[in-house]
Write an enzyme that holds these catalytic residues in place. Structure first.
Site: not given
Lengths: 169, 638
Positions: B235, B286, B583, B623
């Site tokens: 992560h 890890h 785009e 949004e």
């Protein structure tokens, strides 16, 4: 086919369906602990599996059941192929049935030597951690968290049992 | 005689008491077992979904490759290549200049740090975080910059020796759970010259305080660079952060300074060492290993070239037997500004960060997560022997008790984020190593709320959370699910058997779970063993979307929300949060073709136009994506 032969045939069909249901139930409980999906569980989880299927063996009885199915080499594992037939037998023979509510109540009453309708915290802890098949500290704490009435520091066992029954259903 | 009679009574009495005690203990253990099963089932659900998500990442990685191919084919210069594929190496003086231009206003009452940091500064920081204060962006950037300087001097694998007097504590995943970190410090003491710590990756994502955790860890690193060791986890990857919450946390807490922080963070991650070697015998990494793990290669490579698991190095078209296809074409050398790792080196690191041990022998692709391997006890044995190691301590997997031991004691998993999936889901743990003794484990479970609840209440909480998530998954795939159900209902009766429902659901959701026993909990429309599948969705959460959006598109957008977010971030060259209509259209076309999604272009246009709130031809994609979400009925919580 005669009526009685018919009846036997139907019973057999029902039994077969019943057996499949039973096996499916056992397999699903087993799979919850089968972390690697290789039909094997750690022996330390077997007690939880057996009990979650509705059986209530004592610790001693559990020990015997495990001895029947634990792998010899390497130890520490139990395979589904040994567990399944044993568990089917246990369930269909209705062994280690759960304890009925009234018997539980009687058990609490036996411990309630003063016949006051409740147990003090000290009394319950003493019995549960010193007698029978003693609780670990963790088990004791967990039971107390739901059973203990913090205001009186007692266990009102009738109320406690009533609540547990509702919880379960 | 009176004497023996009363003794006899006494014995009888105590026998009775013993029997009563056994009865109660027995009953309680059964009750507890049933709850434990439910808790485990809930955990399995969480785990299954978590790994399925990680698998989706791999699809995303392939999509990036696909995108890159597309650009390479159609453009002749590097100018139009989105910066993310072709970053320019940063210049040191630039960074420091930018940071010094940020002013800390007088109105800021949070902690003010002076560099070089001292122990007192860190204590100040901890106290401030306990009061829920937010460290000013200026100081965040300075800490990151100083941390980078220190990390750059470290080798890929740090060699340390355990000594009798200085104990070594090893912690696993923390995932932004600041209260777990504080709990560890409370129980085990703050890091210092005499109290050394290794933190084994995954400091961030998922929890609410990833930034605070990172600041505390980096600050301790700055104060005690020879006693605090930080390993990189899967992560510590800026693209993972976009998906799993850290990027969002940063933007929310730091607003206009967020972008700068993200840029610097991206680089700092690449300088984190990938492992720690204790006494040349205990390797702390890890994830895990693979059959071809080579410590020599790992020690020699340029680790800072490993930017993200989703950005594999580009190689000449080669047939990849593992995945059964050709990987993509290499763009002309002039197009690439930054050096890459070789594919072999990159795979070595990915295996270290992503692999999981399993009891099955051999080494197989980790299909649950989509990256790294599953490695068996034989692989462990070989690697340990080959490099003269005694054991491997790793993290990466959540364990109910916070730790786990497997492969005959040679692989230890330590996981330090308690209640990882939900309140009451699991304990956290850390371990202490002293010279030549076996590790000692310490467990805990943080949260005041958990302590006050009974076992039953705690299991209810975990279970309900698991079912909520499942419900979300189901509603997002409603169209596909109904299609699958209809296949089992040729006469259109609206009903299918429980076992057909289970089969169809497993097929569509691609989650291997006990669907037959889950069905009654998820879908309340069951009659005589038959599921009324059309009505089965009414108790599930609702998908919220703008009115103009058509159903199929809505589900696609909600389902791929995280992926789309990452993709849009990549297209957004100037990090303004806006992309142009063109785009958007180009991206959407590519996306649908790669993911085999059938969406009508006119629907997309219509939707995009309605989202162009300023009517200036640009879309605020954050949004845009927020408009599509799953809402739970009862509380309208997301």
């Amino acid at each position: 086919m005669t009526p009685s032969a018919c009846k036997i045939k139907i019973n057999n069909l029902l039994n077969k369906a019943g057996l499949l249901e039973l096996q499916k139930k056992i397999k699903e409980a087993f799979e919850v602990f089968d972390h690697e999906a290789n039909d094997t569980v750690d022996v330390r989880e077997i007690g939880t599996i057996i009990r979650s299927l509705g059986c209530c063996p004592s610790e001693g009885e559990l020990h015997d059941l495990i001895a029947e199915v634990e792998e010899e080499e390497p130890t520490g594992y139990i395979r589904l192929e040994k567990f399944l037939p044993m568990m089917v037998k246990v369930l269909s023979e209705r062994r280690y049935r759960p304890i009925p509510e009234d018997l539980l109540l009687q058990a609490f009453e036996v411990l309630d030597s003063a016949k006051e309708g409740f147990l003090t915290k000290e009394e319950l802890v003493k019995y549960m951690t010193e007698e029978g098949e003693p609780f670990t500290e963790e088990e004791m704490e967990e039971m107390l968290s739901a059973a203990l009435d913090p205001e009186t520091n007692t266990i009102q066992y009738r109320d406690y049992l009533a609540m547990m029954v509702i919880d379960e259903n | 005689m009176g004497c023996s009679h009363s003794v006899h009574n006494e014995t009888k009495k105590s026998e009775k008491a013993m029997k009563a005690a056994v009865l109660i203990q027995n009953w309680y253990r059964c009750y507890k077992a049933r709850l434990e099963l439910r808790r485990r089932q809930a955990l399995n659900i969480f785990e299954n979904i978590e790994y399925a998500d990680e698998q989706d990442q791999m699809q995303l990685a392939k999509f990036f490759a696909f995108m890159l191919e597309h650009y390479v084919k159609n453009k002749s210069s590097a100018d139009n290549l989105p910066k993310i594929f072709n970053p320019e190496p940063k210049r040191k003086s630039d960074e420091e200049t930018i940071i010094s231009l940020i002013e800390v206003p007088d109105t800021y009452y949070g902690p003010r740090l002076k560099f070089p940091l001292t122990f007192a500064d860190v204590v100040l920081l901890i106290d401030a975080f306990k009061e829920n204060q937010i460290l000013h962006a200026r100081y965040v950037l300075e800490v990151l910059l100083e941390a980078k300087k220190i990390l750059q001097q470290m080798p890929n694998i740090i060699h340390i020796s355990s000594t009798v007097s200085k104990e070594l504590t090893i912690c696993g995943d923390i995932h932004g759970k600041l209260d777990d970190l504080f709990l560890i410090f409370y129980k085990n003491g703050l890091p210092s010259g005499n109290n050394r710590y290794v933190f084994n990756g995954d400091f961030v994502d998922r929890g609410q305080n990833s930034m605070e955790v990172l600041m505390v860890l980096f600050s301790f690193l700055l104060v005690y660079p020879n006693d605090v060791y930080l390993n990189r986890g899967n992560h510590e990857d800026y693209l993972m952060n976009m998906r799993y919450g850290f990027t969002k946390e940063i933007m929310q807490k730091y607003k206009q300074h967020g972008a700068k922080i993200l840029h610097l963070l991206e680089e700092v991650y690449t300088w984190l060492p990938i492992g720690t070697l204790i006494d040349k015998k205990v390797l702390v990494i890890h994830g895990g290993i693979a059959d071809n793990t080579d410590l020599t290669v790992l020690e020699q490579m340029k680790r800072n070239r490993m930017r993200s698991v989703l950005m594999p190095p580009l190689v000449p078209a080669v047939f990849d037997p593992r995945h059964g296809h050709f990987s993509h074409e290499l763009p002309p050398p002039a197009m690439l500004a930054m050096e890459q790792l070789t594919k072999y080196e990159w795979d070595q690191i990915v295996n270290i960060l992503w692999s999981d041990p399993r009891s099955r022998k051999g080494c197989y692709p980790n299909t649950s997560r989509g990256g790294g391997c599953y490695f068996g006890p034989d692989v462990t044995e070989n690697i340990l022997t080959k490099f003269g190691l005694k054991m491997i301590i790793r993290s990466h997997e959540c364990k109910p008790e916070g730790f786990d031991i497997c492969h005959d004691g040679k692989i230890i998993t330590v996981f330090s984020a308690s209640n990882y999936y939900e309140e009451g889901s699991n304990r956290g743990a850390y371990l202490k190593l002293s010279h030549d003794t076996t590790p000692r484990f310490f467990q805990y479970q943080s949260s005041q709320i958990t302590q006050a609840k009974t076992l039953h209440e705690r299991v209810d909480i975990v279970e309900n959370a698991a079912f909520r998530i499942l419900g979300e998954r189901m509603i997002i795939r409603k169209t596909n699910l109904i299609q699958a159900f209809r296949k089992y209902d040729p006469n259109d009766t609206g009903k299918i058997s429980l076992s057909d429902w289970a089969k169809a659901t497993e097929e569509v959701l691609e989650l291997h779970l006990p669907w037959m026993s889950l069905c009654p909990r998820l879908v309340k429309t069951i009659e005589d063993g038959y599921v009324l599948y059309n009505m089965g969705f009414k108790d599930l959460p609702v998908v919220r979307a703008p009115k103009v959006a058509k159903a199929g598109m809505v589900e696609t957008l909600v389902r791929y929300r995280s992926d789309l977010k990452i993709i849009f971030n990549i297209i957004d060259k100037d990090q303004s949060g806006l992309i142009s209509m063109d785009e958007f259209r180009a991206m959407w076309k590519l996306f649908c073709s790669h993911y085999n999604i059938d969406i009508e272009e006119s629907h997309v246009d219509q939707l995009a136009h309605s989202m162009d709130l300023n009517k200036d031809g640009s879309i605020d994609f954050n949004e845009f994506l927020t408009a599509f979400d799953v809402v739970h009925r009862a509380t309208n919580k997301l």
